[in-house]
Design an enzyme around this catalytic site. Structure first.
Site, PDB file in Angstrom:
ATOM      1  N   THR A   1       1.684  -6.265  51.193  1.00  0.00           N
ATOM      2  CA  THR A   1       2.198  -5.291  50.195  1.00  0.00           C
ATOM      3  C   THR A   1       2.620  -4.552  51.675  1.00  0.00           C
ATOM      4  O   THR A   1       1.903  -5.032  52.422  1.00  0.00           O
ATOM      5  CB  THR A   1       1.322  -4.572  49.348  1.00  0.00           C
ATOM      6  OG1 THR A   1       0.870  -5.328  48.808  1.00  0.00           O
ATOM      7  CG2 THR A   1       1.389  -3.074  49.420  1.00  0.00           C
ATOM      8  N   GLU A   2       3.931  -4.013  51.848  1.00  0.00           N
ATOM      9  CA  GLU A   2       4.527  -3.445  52.699  1.00  0.00           C
ATOM     10  C   GLU A   2       3.536  -4.348  53.830  1.00  0.00           C
ATOM     11  O   GLU A   2       4.504  -3.806  55.041  1.00  0.00           O
ATOM     12  CB  GLU A   2       3.701  -1.766  52.813  1.00  0.00           C
ATOM     13  CG  GLU A   2       3.330  -0.951  51.982  1.00  0.00           C
ATOM     14  CD  GLU A   2       4.974  -0.766  50.988  1.00  0.00           C
ATOM     15  OE1 GLU A   2       5.731  -0.135  52.221  1.00  0.00           O
ATOM     16  OE2 GLU A   2       5.090   0.167  49.530  1.00  0.00           O
ATOM     17  N   MET A   3       4.209  -5.535  53.955  1.00  0.00           N
ATOM     18  CA  MET A   3       4.107  -6.285  55.310  1.00  0.00           C
ATOM     19  C   MET A   3       3.613  -6.122  56.076  1.00  0.00           C
ATOM     20  O   MET A   3       2.586  -6.142  57.189  1.00  0.00           O
ATOM     21  CB  MET A   3       5.724  -5.928  55.847  1.00  0.00           C
ATOM     22  CG  MET A   3       6.724  -6.801  55.044  1.00  0.00           C
ATOM     23  SD  MET A   3       8.554  -6.904  56.835  1.00  0.00           S
ATOM     24  CE  MET A   3       9.533  -7.274  55.138  1.00  0.00           C
TER      25      MET A   3
END
Length: 407
Positions: free
Chosen positions: A155-157
């Protein structure tokens, strides 16, 4: 230091596709779990995004890739990571989007990348929760698209060494990280890397990505207007083996509305890249063509969010931290009871979006958070979130009591 090409012949174009389940702005006293989520708002937003972004973009990609394959003799590819919460909503009300994605997969134009099913902060809870959500994502992609993903992105890197090891242990070959200078130095991160567990890492070129994601409609930008031929030249002239462009899918048609020219920009981009002998390839293709240039040791937690590119977008202020601690505490009770409906609701309430709405800090990052939030302010978001968690906790205690009596 390694020596790379002065121009690139490959671009990896990747999109993040996600829409959350939203909590109602006002939670009334005595509300039940059925009253927590704003299904009408979700339908309204998804209907708009599907018509302005998802459907036209997928059709443009399909049409342009067919043309490029016929004209230039190679099969272009894009990559998409998609959350389970969005897939659920699409299946329920927008099956045509699923069909368009299936067509791209079947033609070999689309590589699907796994991510935590609920686009959540699962990696900040436990390894088990992270792995459970990744496995759920893998199972869902197999069921819907008959597709087994070869790579995964958190998630979101959100990334650090241990997360890379978890992803590797799940059987994935590669992951994606933000190309932050404190890891990659002053050079563009246009090479393949490997982490300390042997997982291949692709680094996002955030400046070129943000030129489209954040600056496309910015009339005060010194490069405005951004055209497809100009952007294709920037990509070609970026030194290295390849350039990774990664942004929200909703950039095209939602964050920048069709009237801005963003869809025509997208339509012409594959052609302009092909004219410059730059091929659009998948992560898997890139991992076959290139070899890692060095090991990346990521001891701190990084992400692609805001200027600091760490966890501060979700867990920096007192509201966010208290909400997250309460979320984990409620989760202990929910997971102990093990009721599938309660676990699903708990995981929905763990979406990273809820914490994004609680962000407050003067400056440009706050403006981004305000843009995405439908709440009146971060405190209102916190209030609705805590009330939702307490309703979930009360229902969990009630179910646990019923189970104890029945046994």
């Amino acid at each position: 230091m390694f020596e790379g090409s002065l121009v690139t012949r490959y671009v990896i174009f990747s999109l993040e596709m996600h829409q959350p389940y939203r909590i109602k702005k006002s939670i009334e006293h005595g509300s039940s779990l059925r009253d927590v989520l704003d299904r009408e708002l979700d339908k309204l937003v998804l209907g708009r995004v599907a018509s302005k972004s998802y459907e036209p973009v997928l059709r443009i990609i399909s049409e342009e890739f067919d043309d490029i394959e016929s004209r230039y003799g190679y099969k272009p590819s894009i990559n998409i990571s998609v959350s389970g919460t969005l897939l659920e909503q699409l299946i329920e009300g927008h099956g045509e989007i699923i069909d368009l994605m299936r067509r791209l997969v079947s033609r070999g134009y689309l590589e699907l990348v796994a991510e935590p099913y609920y686009h959540s902060l699962a990696s900040e809870i436990s390894r088990r929760e992270f792995e459970d959500q990744m496995k759920q994502s893998m199972d869902t992609l197999r069921k819907i698209f008959n597709y087994s993903p070869r790579g995964a992105v958190n998630t979101e890197m959100i990334y650090r060494n241990e997360i890379g090891c978890w992803i590797r242990d799940l059987g994935f070959r590669y992951s994606v990280v933000e190309g932050v200078e404190r890891l990659f130095g002053t050079r563009d991160p246009n090479y393949l890397y490997v982490d300390t567990c042997g997982l291949l890492l692709f680094a996002r070129h955030y400046r070129l990505s943000d030129d489209v994601a954040f600056r496309f409609s910015l009339s005060t930008w010194d490069q405005y207007p951004l055209t497809a031929d100009k952007y294709a030249s920037w990509i070609r002239d970026s030194p290295g083996d390849f350039v990774l462009i990664y942004m929200d899918f909703e950039t095209f048609g939602e964050h920048h509305w069709p009237e801005s020219g963003i869809l025509e920009f997208l339509r012409h981009l594959p052609r302009e890249l092909s004219k410059r002998d730059v091929k659009m390839i998948s992560f898997s293709e890139a991992s076959e063509i290139f070899r890692p240039v060095r090991v990346i040791d990521v001891r701190e937690t990084i992400s692609w969010a805001d200027e600091r590119k760490d966890l501060s977008a979700w867990l920096s202020n007192e509201l966010q931290r208290r909400a997250f601690e309460l979320y984990k505490w409620v989760g202990e009770a929910v997971l102990e009871v093990g009721d599938e409906d309660l676990v699903k609701m708990w995981r929905i309430l763990g979406e990273a979006d809820h914490y994004h709405y609680m962000y407050y800090e003067p400056g440009s990052p706050w403006a981004v958070h305000e843009y995405f939030s439908y709440h009146d302010n971060p405190y209102a978001a916190f209030d609705a979130y805590v009330k939702s968690l307490m309703i979930l906790y009360a229902e969990t205690v009630s179910r646990r009591s019923s189970l104890q009596k029945s046994s």
